[in-house]
Scaffold this active site. Structure first.
Site, PDB file in Angstrom:
ATOM      1  N   VAL A 150      -3.843  -9.637  17.656  1.00 28.11           N
ATOM      2  CA  VAL A 150      -3.467 -10.825  19.073  1.00 28.11           C
ATOM      3  C   VAL A 150      -3.450 -12.299  18.810  1.00 28.11           C
ATOM      4  CG1 VAL A 150      -4.277 -10.624  20.951  1.00 28.11           C
ATOM      5  CG2 VAL A 150      -4.322  -8.209  20.011  1.00 28.11           C
ATOM      6  N   CYS A 151      -3.452 -12.920  18.952  1.00 29.88           N
ATOM      7  CA  CYS A 151      -3.257 -14.574  19.360  1.00 29.88           C
ATOM      8  C   CYS A 151      -3.580 -14.468  20.367  1.00 29.88           C
ATOM      9  CB  CYS A 151      -1.568 -14.878  18.587  1.00 29.88           C
ATOM     10  SG  CYS A 151      -1.457 -16.350  17.782  1.00 29.88           S
ATOM     11  N   LEU A 152      -4.687 -15.402  20.611  1.00 27.35           N
ATOM     12  CA  LEU A 152      -4.681 -15.839  21.390  1.00 27.35           C
ATOM     13  C   LEU A 152      -6.355 -17.063  21.581  1.00 27.35           C
ATOM     14  CD1 LEU A 152      -4.817 -15.496  25.377  1.00 27.35           C
ATOM     15  CD2 LEU A 152      -6.996 -14.079  24.358  1.00 27.35           C
TER      16      LEU A 152
END
Length: 910
Positions: free
Chosen positions: A745-747
């Site tokens: 998850v890229c956040l």
């Protein structure tokens, strides 16, 4: 003599205010003004010429027409360039074909060279410099360093790899004229110290060898020596004529130089210097070509290109100014002569296709399908069939992903891929290097595509057409074969590979949506109801897990589990005493084994933690408005064996048992229980306080509407000083730029992407609820295409908005596929939610599909009323409709199998 005007003079001019004053000024300054204006016009002209930059394109570049920026795209397949050249004296030659230009030195750093069966990249070049002295004597020397040949004047070429160039005046250090010097004319005399460089070429070359065409035959074969003579190497180049830029220095080929000599010698000077050009001292004009080569700088370029468009048409001779470069093309754009597979099939499939044409607006592709018999040596093509398909059901063939400039080896199909044929061992792909190919006909470079074949120019200079399975592409950017590749070079890729490996090898980790199972060993559904001792059980269970993981005492862990299960039939206080006693005994057992870490958590600390948690046990009770039949938004469950992070942090489990950590987790639970919106559901685990699982419902108006998306969360030992770890259950689908197939998850809020201010994790204010809301609102948003790094700059532009529409269509198709996966294997503890959710939303999902197939844009199904004249609402492509029409009956069947009433939609199907 300068003209000086006093104040009184200016007053006189001002007071007169008549034509007499103007005449006086004109008389004094008109001649000088005309001279200034003339020089200014000339300077402006030079500036205009210099600033008249044109768009530079390379082979394979993606372009659009300036007159139709929202229309179909094309690829550049040919480039023709004319240049204007200027020599060091300011003389100009115009309209020279760039194919007639030569580099100052034949081999440069970064070039690719071939030696027998090896391909390598040039790392360093030692010049062979030819010098002519003023008396006409000439010699050649290997310039191992500037101590032998010292430039007399500054280097006019701003390139560190070109220390010497023709026409340069140099001084030769006599003591260093050694065996490396080869006299071509005359001999050394003591009074000789200065001369002129007449030519520069590559002498010795340091090469980083990349790969060999025989690597499959003999893995132990070592590459050639790094140090090679230039004469032993073959330069592997193509499109060099299209790579020239303003400011590059070059030379003319002999034929071109011969044809332009008179033009050059009699050309008008570009600068105001008067008179004809004079060659260096000691040279006569008659032997200019034989004694001294000339260097030129490129001062202007004019480029025309040939473009093949997506629909298969080709336009030739286009001015580069009539085209717009396309920075980003989405994954569903295809091109004529591209090799493709049907989505979901592997590269080993014998059925592959060649793109014949694309309807860019409707997202449809005309494909010519081919069947290749890989077990036959000749590899002939089978029956060919053309079909128009959706762009969303195609992917580029992973093994035939060739591009202009790719380096390839020639291979032949081998009848027995696991055996040798006349001593030639096949590679892992079932191919072996062509034994009939010799030397420079074995390694080549891709120069084009035509009629389903690949055009290759071999190192020998001979171009041929080959089938895509007859060549094998190598990575020309990979590390040299002579030195090990650095681990850091591909950290991101390696991390993803390791992640996939862990998912495949760990039975408790990395399970996607297809591997969820909501049943226990007996096949019965598991459920859990909170009791008055909800928190104490979680705390003691967590302590038990800590003790078990550290001490490795399986017997104690088993006993704790048995005692914990008995608590359901006893008073909470008796249960607390029993469990506390067991933990104390376990801690004492650990002390007997010398594990001093656990001793720091004594009986007093455990009592304090349990008492503090028990004080707030009422906060976790179900809401009064909820019934036992409704799936609670927040609840605690047992059995986290399928959680992605189950095996994480066991070695650091002791450090988790801290008052601050326990209190923070309790606060997070309380925030979630009280503030979760209706579209988010969370489960925590009684035996692992550090684990959570969340389900998010896609918001209306987005391509994710009515979908369910699941995330596993880990609170690390350093929490909240470190953000939580989050894993997305992708089911193998990529439906958002921030959510990877691997589960990453890229956040920025998770510190897995760059950010600043409130975008990043703040230990004092950030919460799990904030993370979940960010995933739902910021990640699963209306236009996810612009989530990709740097793509936000395209927001509102034709290119960006066009790509966004296509991305939304594919995202909705992936969302529908994820629905099928979830219905088939619902996540553990969320089985009831899956059935409840789709029972409520099935009608909306199927109605939206019908609206999309009629022409509504993705995310706007509720606004669509079947009005085909409303351009704001109509927008779905034909390719999208084709794919959705294939998914629709599968959704209908899946809903019906879960006893969801879809009778009205079955009637529509008929």
């Amino acid at each position: 003599m300068d003209l000086l005007l006093t104040d009184s003079d200016w007053d006189t001019f001002s007071e007169s205010g008549s034509s007499e004053g103007h005449e006086e000024i004109d008389y004094l300054f008109s001649g000088q003004a005309r001279s200034i204006l003339s020089s200014l016009e000339e300077s402006i002209g030079k500036i205009d010429d210099f600033l008249s930059f044109e768009r530079a394109f390379g082979y394979g570049d993606i372009v659009r027409s300036v007159t139709d920026p929202s229309g179909q795209m094309g690829r550049v397949i040919n480039i023709n360039m004319l240049v204007d050249l200027e020599n060091v004296q300011g003389r100009i030659i115009r309209d020279v074909n760039s194919k007639d230009l030569l580099k100052i030195r034949s081999i440069s750093v970064g070039d690719y060279v071939v030696n027998a069966t090896w391909i390598g990249r040039v790392d360093e070049v030692v010049d062979n410099v030819s010098i002519v002295f003023d008396d006409g004597s000439k010699y050649e020397v290997a310039a191992m360093g500037q101590e032998k040949i010292v430039p007399v004047s500054p280097n006019i070429i701003d390139d560190s790899q070109y220390l010497y160039y023709p026409g340069q005046r140099v001084q030769v250090v006599p003591s260093n004229v050694s065996r490396s010097t080869r006299w071509l004319c005359g001999s050394w005399r003591d009074n000789q110290d200065e001369g002129t460089v007449s030519g520069v070429d590559a002498g010795l070359v340091y090469v980083d060898w990349i790969s060999s065409a025989h690597v499959g035959k003999d893995p132990s074969a070592s590459p050639p020596s790094r140090l090679q003579g230039a004469k032993d190497l073959t330069l592997l180049s193509c499109f060099s004529h299209a790579n020239w830029q303003l400011g590059d220095w070059c030379m003319l080929s002999f034929a071109a130089h011969k044809g332009t000599t008179e033009q050059y010698l009699h050309a008008s000077p570009h600068n105001p210097i008067k008179g004809n050009w004079k060659p260096e001292k000691g040279f006569k004009r008659g032997n200019l070509g034989s004694k001294l080569e000339e260097i030129f700088v490129i001062i202007k370029t004019r480029t025309k290109v040939d473009v093949v468009w997506q629909d298969g048409t080709c336009t030739t001779g286009l001015d580069s100014q009539t085209l717009l470069p396309v920075g980003v093309a989405n994954a569903h754009e295809f091109w004529p002569d591209q090799f493709v597979l049907e989505r979901g099939t592997s590269g080993n499939s014998q059925r592959w296709g060649v793109v014949r044409g694309v309807d860019a607006k409707e997202r449809t592709v005309k494909v010519q399908w081919r069947d290749v018999a890989l077990n036959q040596a000749n590899g002939f093509d089978g029956e060919q069939m053309e079909e128009t398909v959706s762009a969303y059901e195609l992917v580029e063939h992973p093994d035939y992903s060739y591009f202009w400039g790719d380096i390839v080896f020639k291979v032949v199909q081998d009848q027995f891929s696991d055996q040798t044929d006349n001593g030639h061992l096949t590679s892992e792909t079932g191919f072996s290097m062509d034994p009939a190919s010799k030397g420079n006909n074995r390694i080549g470079i891709v120069i084009g595509f035509k009629d389903g074949d690949v055009e290759v120019k071999w190192a020998s200079g001979i171009p041929t057409k080959v089938a895509p399975y007859e060549i094998y592409r190598i990575d020309k950017y990979e590390g040299p074969a002579t030195t090990p590749a650095l681990y850091e070079e591909n950290t991101e890729v390696l991390n993803q590979d390791l992640l996939v490996h862990d998912m495949q090898t760990n039975g408790h980790k990395g399970k996607d949506l297809l591997n969820f199972d909501g049943n226990d060993e007996s096949g019965k559904k598991m459920s859990w109801t909170p009791t008055s001792f909800f928190h104490p059980r979680a705390a003691i269970g967590f302590f038990s897990s800590v003790a078990s993981s550290i001490l490795g005492s399986l017997g104690s862990r088993s006993l704790l589990s048995q005692e914990s299960s008995l608590c359901a039939s006893h008073d909470a206080k008796e249960c607390d005493i029993l469990l506390e006693k067991e933990v104390m005994e376990t801690c004492n057992h650990g002390a007997e084994h010398g594990l001093t870490e656990l001793q720091t958590f004594g009986t007093t600390n455990i009592k304090q933690e349990v008492e503090e948690i028990e004080e707030n046990n009422n906060s976790m009770m179900p809401r009064s408005s909820e019934t036992s039949d409704q799936f609670r938004q927040f609840d605690m469950v047992s059995d986290c064996l399928d959680h992605y992070f189950l095996g994480e942090s066991k070695a650091l489990a002791v450090s988790q048992v801290k008052r601050s950590w326990m209190k923070k987790v309790q606060q997070e639970w309380s925030i979630l229980e009280k503030n979760l919106p209706e579209s988010i559901y969370v489960r925590v685990y009684e035996e692992r306080m550090d684990l959570l699982r969340a389900a998010l419902v896609g918001a209306p108006g987005t391509p994710y509407h009515d979908g369910l998306f699941f995330f596993d969360i880990l609170l690390p030992p350093e929490y909240p000083h470190e953000p939580p770890l989050v894993h997305y259950h992708s089911g193998g689908l990529r439906l958002n730029p921030n959510l990877y197939e691997s589960g990453k998850v890229c956040l920025s809020l998770l510190n897995t992407w760059t950010g600043s201010g409130t975008e990043v994790w703040n230990p004092g204010s950030s919460t799990i609820l904030q993370v979940l809301l960010s995933l739902q609102a910021l990640v699963l948003n209306e236009k996810p295409y612009f989530n990709e790094a740097g793509y936000d700059k395209q927001l509102g532009r034709v290119e960006g908005e066009t790509n966004s529409v296509s991305y939304n269509e594919n995202a909705y198709l992936a969302t529908c596929q994820s629905m099928l996966y979830i219905l088939r294997k619902p996540p553990k503890h969320f089985e009831a939610l899956v059935k409840e959710h789709f029972s409520r939303h099935a009608e909306m999902i199927l109605s939206a599909c019908n609206a999309y197939m009629e022409g509504a844009a993705v995310g706007r199904a509720l606004e669509y009323g079947g009005n085909e004249h409303d351009e704001n609402l109509k927008g779905s492509s034909t390719g999208f409709k084709i794919m959705l029409a294939k998914l629709y009956p599968k959704l209908l069947e899946a809903f019906s199998n879960h006893e969801i009433d879809c009778s009205q939609f079955h009637e529509l199907e008929k």
